[in-house]
Enzyme design. Structure first.
Site, short mmCIF file in Angstrom:
data_model
loop_
_atom_site.label_atom_id
_atom_site.label_comp_id
_atom_site.label_asym_id
_atom_site.label_seq_id
_atom_site.Cartn_x
_atom_site.Cartn_y
_atom_site.Cartn_z
CB SER A 276 39.33 1.96 97.43
OG SER A 276 38.28 1.91 98.38
CD GLU A 289 49.84 4.49 100.04
OE1 GLU A 289 49.20 4.39 101.09
OE2 GLU A 289 49.30 4.46 98.92
#
Ligand code: ARG
Length: 457
Positions: A276, A289
């Site tokens: 992140s 994802e």
């Protein structure tokens, strides 16, 4: 000037030329377009429809174009209408009149259908290879985890114990059906549209079997109108890709859960996870994802094709040009997902102790407790009830079936003996489920052996 400019008095509007053009996406079929033309020209020569000299000149010209496209010496003209017009125009500029004879007894309608079959055939081969690669990865991982006990779920609630090998093989079985669908699709699209002409065949003495043979088709399509307007093969392939993607998406969902702090069943390799920009602790399963997200896109491609086709009268309609982006996107997306997925699976770490700990929670062995009583002669429904009451007692006393004293069991039924603890032991529970297709290590071993033999892995 367009090749079809004969009956027109004006040039095509430049904006409409772009709108009409498909070269930006159909150029990928340049090789198949040339292969198709080579077969067509050879047949025209053999049938005496064009001279042997013209056929030879066309062959040389086409091979030169192919070589130059592959080396980069020749660039595709983005202003061309489509790949078929581009190759033919280039040929004519190279060899003159002989080039103008190539399109004898042919239409772009049978040409594009042929090119698309040939092109998608190569894509089916790639999809098959990649799907087999993932299947092999799953089998390899399963072989190393025959005794890795994990919780099996229904409603995402802990249900009965299984093994990681068994769970992985469930995914492998889905891929096997995907492979079957790809094979089936390849088989059904193996008829040659070439020679169907615009829609109504031709008056030239063509030999459709010869071009079909030369291009590796099993036979010519039996109806010229169907041949030029059929895109079932695109729908079937997009459908196979969409279902394959649905499988990868469901699998992705599990991997995403398994990576979470709450599960921690697996850890992805650092090379196959991302961080992140703000949260230093994050390790995100982006690949899965994206795969889950892209599954929606491929379903969209399938819907695009079905919707594009549903109102079309026979035979060719320009709507059909919209087939390519949809089916190309479906196959390329599925290929990209498979290529990302397999190394991710191959490198992930299995946290087997966490799986086992999770399996030890949630009264996963309650069915086995009921089965214990049933095997001692009690009707299953009664055994079910008694076990339910025992579970309720455990919940109230904040304990587990394993920790419950024998006295408590005996209170519930005199059939309980000391061996109940062995009967509800996790490993016993798994080993006991040895029915065909069940999770017992021996049963999974048999499943894997049959799978490998069937797929030639
Ligand atoms: N670019 C066209 C397609 O992709 C080729 C066929 C064009 N045929 C025609 N009659 N305009 O479908």
């Amino acid at each position: 000037m367009k090749m079809w400019a004969g009956r027109f008095e004006k040039e095509l509007d430049a904006g409409i030329n772009d709108f009409n053009s498909s070269i930006s996406f159909d150029w990928v079929m340049y090789k198949q377009d040339i292969e198709g033309s080579l077969a067509h020209a050879a047949m025209l020569g053999a049938q005496g429809i064009i001279s042997a000299a013209d056929a030879a000149a066309i062959e040389q010209g086409l091979l030169g174009i192919l070589a130059d496209l592959e080396s980069g010496a020749l660039e595709i003209d983005p202003a061309a209408e489509d790949i078929h017009m581009f190759v033919e125009a280039e040929l004519t500029s190279r060899i003159g009149d002989a080039g103008k004879r190539l399109h004898t007894a042919r239409s772009r309608n049978d040409q594009v259908a042929t090119d698309l079959c040939l092109y998608l055939r190569t894509k089916i081969a790639e999809l098959t290879k990649e799907t087999r690669g993932l299947a092999a990865a799953l089998v390899g991982l399963a072989e190393g985890n025959l005794n890795t006990v994990m919780p099996g779920y229904t409603h995402l609630q802990v249900a009965q114990p299984v093994t990681f090998a068994h769970h992985l093989m469930a995914w492998a079985q889905m891929l096997r059906r995907d492979l079957g669908r790809l094979e089936d699709c390849a088989k059904r699209m193996n008829q040659s549209p070439l020679g169907a002409g615009a829609l109504a065949g031709t008056s030239y003495p063509i030999d459709r079997r010869a071009t079909a043979d030369a291009l590796g088709f099993t036979a010519p399509c039996p109806n010229s109108m169907d041949a030029v307007s059929d895109r079932d093969f695109c729908v079937e392939l997009a459908s196979a890709a969409a279902l394959l993607m649905t499988h990868l998406s469901r699998f992705s969902e599990e991997i995403i859960l398994w990576c979470s702090a709450e599960f921690r069943f697996i850890e992805l390799d650092d090379a196959f996870a991302t961080g992140s920009s703000i949260m230093p602790q994050k390790k995100n399963p982006d690949i899965t994802e994206l795969v889950r997200g892209k599954a929606g896109r491929v379903t969209g491609d399938l819907v695009t094709l079905l919707t594009m086709l549903k109102g079309l009268p026979l035979a060719y309609n320009k709507d059909l040009q919209e087939d390519k982006q949809a089916v190309f996107d479906a196959v390329e997306t599925a290929l990209a997902c498979l290529r990302a997925f397999t190394p991710m699976v191959n490198t992930m770490t299995v946290l087997s102790q966490n799986m086992r700990n999770a399996a030890a929670k949630g009264f996963i062995n309650a069915t086995d407790c009921a089965d214990y009583l049933t095997k001692k002669g009690m009707p299953f429904r009664d055994a079910y009830k008694i076990t339910g009451a025992l579970v309720a007692r455990c919940v109230k006393e904040n304990t587990t079936l394993e920790a419950l004293p024998l006295a408590a069991y005996k209170e519930a039924s005199p059939l309980f003996e000391e061996d109940i603890y062995h009967a509800i032991d996790l490993d016993t529970c798994v080993a006991g489920r040895a029915s065909e297709g069940g999770p017992a290590p021996q049963a999974v071993k048999r499943q894997i052996a049959e799978y490998k033999a069937a797929l030639g892995l």
